[in-house]
Design an enzyme around this catalytic site. Sequence first.
Site, PDB file in Angstrom:
ATOM      1  N   PRO A   1     -23.995  -6.172  11.645  1.00 32.49           N
ATOM      2  CA  PRO A   1     -22.703  -6.812  11.402  1.00 32.49           C
ATOM      3  C   PRO A   1     -22.373  -7.981  12.321  1.00 32.49           C
ATOM      4  O   PRO A   1     -22.626  -7.928  13.527  1.00 32.49           O
ATOM      5  CB  PRO A   1     -21.689  -5.678  11.608  1.00 32.49           C
ATOM      6  CG  PRO A   1     -22.423  -4.601  12.308  1.00 32.49           C
ATOM      7  CD  PRO A   1     -23.861  -4.737  11.928  1.00 32.49           C
ATOM      8  N   ASN A   2     -21.840  -8.996  11.697  1.00 29.95           N
ATOM      9  CA  ASN A   2     -21.318 -10.216  12.342  1.00 29.95           C
ATOM     10  C   ASN A   2     -22.397 -11.187  12.807  1.00 29.95           C
ATOM     11  O   ASN A   2     -22.077 -12.295  13.233  1.00 29.95           O
ATOM     12  CB  ASN A   2     -20.362  -9.870  13.508  1.00 29.95           C
ATOM     13  CG  ASN A   2     -19.155  -9.111  13.019  1.00 29.95           C
ATOM     14  OD1 ASN A   2     -18.496  -9.542  12.066  1.00 29.95           O
ATOM     15  ND2 ASN A   2     -18.864  -7.975  13.623  1.00 29.95           N
TER      16      ASN A   2
ATOM     17  N   ARG B   1     -19.348 -18.894  16.252  1.00 34.56           N
ATOM     18  CA  ARG B   1     -18.345 -18.389  17.194  1.00 34.56           C
ATOM     19  C   ARG B   1     -19.054 -17.889  18.451  1.00 34.56           C
ATOM     20  O   ARG B   1     -20.235 -17.589  18.429  1.00 34.56           O
ATOM     21  CB  ARG B   1     -17.545 -17.222  16.578  1.00 34.56           C
ATOM     22  CG  ARG B   1     -16.939 -17.496  15.215  1.00 34.56           C
ATOM     23  CD  ARG B   1     -15.766 -18.447  15.296  1.00 34.56           C
ATOM     24  NE  ARG B   1     -14.671 -17.848  16.052  1.00 34.56           N
ATOM     25  CZ  ARG B   1     -13.669 -17.165  15.515  1.00 34.56           C
ATOM     26  NH1 ARG B   1     -13.624 -16.994  14.215  1.00 34.56           N
ATOM     27  NH2 ARG B   1     -12.715 -16.667  16.264  1.00 34.56           N
TER      28      ARG B   1
ATOM     29  N   TYR C   1     -23.667 -15.915  22.480  1.00 32.26           N
ATOM     30  CA  TYR C   1     -24.734 -15.774  21.490  1.00 32.26           C
ATOM     31  C   TYR C   1     -25.474 -17.073  21.152  1.00 32.26           C
ATOM     32  O   TYR C   1     -26.330 -17.090  20.273  1.00 32.26           O
ATOM     33  CB  TYR C   1     -24.160 -15.164  20.198  1.00 32.26           C
ATOM     34  CG  TYR C   1     -23.544 -13.792  20.407  1.00 32.26           C
ATOM     35  CD1 TYR C   1     -24.330 -12.714  20.788  1.00 32.26           C
ATOM     36  CD2 TYR C   1     -22.175 -13.585  20.242  1.00 32.26           C
ATOM     37  CE1 TYR C   1     -23.778 -11.460  20.996  1.00 32.26           C
ATOM     38  CE2 TYR C   1     -21.610 -12.333  20.437  1.00 32.26           C
ATOM     39  CZ  TYR C   1     -22.421 -11.272  20.822  1.00 32.26           C
ATOM     40  OH  TYR C   1     -21.873 -10.031  21.025  1.00 32.26           O
TER      41      TYR C   1
ATOM     42  N   ASN D   1     -31.865  -5.684  15.037  1.00 32.06           N
ATOM     43  CA  ASN D   1     -30.664  -5.863  15.862  1.00 32.06           C
ATOM     44  C   ASN D   1     -29.517  -5.265  15.056  1.00 32.06           C
ATOM     45  O   ASN D   1     -28.966  -5.908  14.161  1.00 32.06           O
ATOM     46  CB  ASN D   1     -30.400  -7.338  16.164  1.00 32.06           C
ATOM     47  CG  ASN D   1     -29.234  -7.510  17.130  1.00 32.06           C
ATOM     48  OD1 ASN D   1     -28.490  -6.565  17.387  1.00 32.06           O
ATOM     49  ND2 ASN D   1     -29.067  -8.716  17.659  1.00 32.06           N
TER      50      ASN D   1
ATOM     51  N   ALA E   1     -23.209  -4.131  16.505  1.00 33.73           N
ATOM     52  CA  ALA E   1     -22.257  -3.110  16.986  1.00 33.73           C
ATOM     53  C   ALA E   1     -22.663  -1.694  16.561  1.00 33.73           C
ATOM     54  O   ALA E   1     -22.348  -0.721  17.260  1.00 33.73           O
ATOM     55  CB  ALA E   1     -20.855  -3.431  16.483  1.00 33.73           C
TER      56      ALA E   1
ATOM     57  N   GLU F   1     -36.267  -2.576  18.788  1.00 31.74           N
ATOM     58  CA  GLU F   1     -34.835  -2.895  18.895  1.00 31.74           C
ATOM     59  C   GLU F   1     -34.672  -4.187  19.697  1.00 31.74           C
ATOM     60  O   GLU F   1     -35.289  -4.330  20.758  1.00 31.74           O
ATOM     61  CB  GLU F   1     -34.128  -1.737  19.620  1.00 31.74           C
ATOM     62  CG  GLU F   1     -32.658  -2.000  19.918  1.00 31.74           C
ATOM     63  CD  GLU F   1     -32.006  -0.867  20.717  1.00 31.74           C
ATOM     64  OE1 GLU F   1     -32.681   0.155  21.000  1.00 31.74           O
ATOM     65  OE2 GLU F   1     -30.817  -1.022  21.065  1.00 31.74           O
TER      66      GLU F   1
ATOM     67  N   HIS G   1     -31.777  -7.257  21.186  1.00 32.98           N
ATOM     68  CA  HIS G   1     -30.415  -7.773  21.362  1.00 32.98           C
ATOM     69  C   HIS G   1     -30.495  -9.159  21.981  1.00 32.98           C
ATOM     70  O   HIS G   1     -31.374  -9.421  22.823  1.00 32.98           O
ATOM     71  CB  HIS G   1     -29.587  -6.845  22.253  1.00 32.98           C
ATOM     72  CG  HIS G   1     -29.408  -5.499  21.639  1.00 32.98           C
ATOM     73  ND1 HIS G   1     -28.563  -5.285  20.578  1.00 32.98           N
ATOM     74  CD2 HIS G   1     -30.029  -4.320  21.882  1.00 32.98           C
ATOM     75  CE1 HIS G   1     -28.665  -4.030  20.209  1.00 32.98           C
ATOM     76  NE2 HIS G   1     -29.548  -3.414  20.983  1.00 32.98           N
TER      77      HIS G   1
ATOM     78  N   ARG H   1     -22.770  -5.938  30.098  1.00 22.85           N
ATOM     79  CA  ARG H   1     -21.506  -6.067  29.380  1.00 22.85           C
ATOM     80  C   ARG H   1     -20.697  -4.754  29.462  1.00 22.85           C
ATOM     81  O   ARG H   1     -20.944  -3.940  30.342  1.00 22.85           O
ATOM     82  CB  ARG H   1     -21.796  -6.515  27.945  1.00 22.85           C
ATOM     83  CG  ARG H   1     -22.582  -7.836  27.922  1.00 22.85           C
ATOM     84  CD  ARG H   1     -22.868  -8.318  26.529  1.00 22.85           C
ATOM     85  NE  ARG H   1     -21.634  -8.675  25.819  1.00 22.85           N
ATOM     86  CZ  ARG H   1     -21.576  -8.912  24.510  1.00 22.85           C
ATOM     87  NH1 ARG H   1     -22.668  -8.840  23.783  1.00 22.85           N
ATOM     88  NH2 ARG H   1     -20.426  -9.230  23.944  1.00 22.85           N
TER      89      ARG H   1
HETATM   90  O1  CA2 Z   1     -26.511  -8.969  21.948  1.00 23.95           O
HETATM   91  C1  CA2 Z   1     -26.685  -8.554  20.795  1.00 23.95           C
HETATM   92  O2  CA2 Z   1     -27.593  -8.963  20.088  1.00 23.95           O
HETATM   93  C2  CA2 Z   1     -25.692  -7.556  20.183  1.00 23.95           C
HETATM   94  O3  CA2 Z   1     -26.425  -6.687  19.328  1.00 23.95           O
HETATM   95  C3  CA2 Z   1     -24.702  -8.381  19.388  1.00 23.95           C
HETATM   96  C4  CA2 Z   1     -23.570  -7.536  18.796  1.00 23.95           C
HETATM   97  C5  CA2 Z   1     -22.943  -6.658  19.852  1.00 23.95           C
HETATM   98  O4  CA2 Z   1     -21.985  -5.792  19.249  1.00 23.95           O
HETATM   99  C6  CA2 Z   1     -23.961  -5.823  20.595  1.00 23.95           C
HETATM  100  O5  CA2 Z   1     -23.305  -5.094  21.591  1.00 23.95           O
HETATM  101  C7  CA2 Z   1     -25.004  -6.715  21.231  1.00 23.95           C
HETATM  102  C8  CA2 Z   1     -22.481  -8.426  18.200  1.00 23.95           C
HETATM  103  C9  CA2 Z   1     -22.941  -9.388  17.176  1.00 23.95           C
HETATM  104  C10 CA2 Z   1     -21.798 -10.276  16.834  1.00 23.95           C
HETATM  105  O6  CA2 Z   1     -22.305 -11.566  16.670  1.00 23.95           O
HETATM  106  C11 CA2 Z   1     -21.442 -12.601  16.706  1.00 23.95           C
HETATM  107  C12 CA2 Z   1     -22.001 -13.838  16.613  1.00 23.95           C
HETATM  108  C13 CA2 Z   1     -21.196 -14.937  16.664  1.00 23.95           C
HETATM  109  C14 CA2 Z   1     -19.830 -14.790  16.784  1.00 23.95           C
HETATM  110  C15 CA2 Z   1     -19.264 -13.541  16.878  1.00 23.95           C
HETATM  111  C16 CA2 Z   1     -20.079 -12.433  16.830  1.00 23.95           C
END
Ligand code: CA2
Length: 138
Positions: free
Chosen positions: A9-10, A17, A22, A71, A74, A95, A97, A104
């Site tokens: 997700p996301n 964003r 990221y 990946n 969340a 896996e 990230h 974090r």
């Molecule tokens: O660091 C990572 O790859 C995560 O898997 C990214 C997840 C986060 O919940 C994990 O704890 C770590 C979040 C992905 C959200 O991606 C976004 C990208 C751009 C803008 C907002 C969110």
Amino acid sequence: MKILIINGPNLNLLGKREPEVYGDQSFEAYFENLKLKFKEVELEYFQSNIEGELIGKIQEVGFSYDGIVLNAAAYTHTSVGIGDAIKAVESPVVEVHISNTHQREQFRHVSYISPNAKGVILGFGLKSYELAIRSFLE
Ligand code: CA2
């Protein structure tokens, strides 16, 4: 060699964003670079914001592909279902990230993926995906 990258997700918002966490590149743009870098690998990409779709995809490819780079975003920190799916399939799962989740919030220090993953790569930005693919080749 057939490898599927699965993003949760996301991650469809990458590059749009939170560039300070990221980066500023979309995954689609990065994926084009990956395909050029690993011409010998049949690379595919799937993204979903829906837990059941991620589980369905893991089951769909998990008995025929050589590897899955996952990946779960969340869902990493919440999904017993995705953890169970990884355990249930035959294909090895690495896996990944983008961020170093251990630097974090506390809730990101827990992973339901790691216990059933072949390995974990985190904190190298988008390069984490490249390192994961390399791990299948070497
Ligand atoms: O660091 C990572 O790859 C995560 O898997 C990214 C997840 C986060 O919940 C994990 O704890 C770590 C979040 C992905 C959200 O991606 C976004 C990208 C751009 C803008 C907002 C969110």
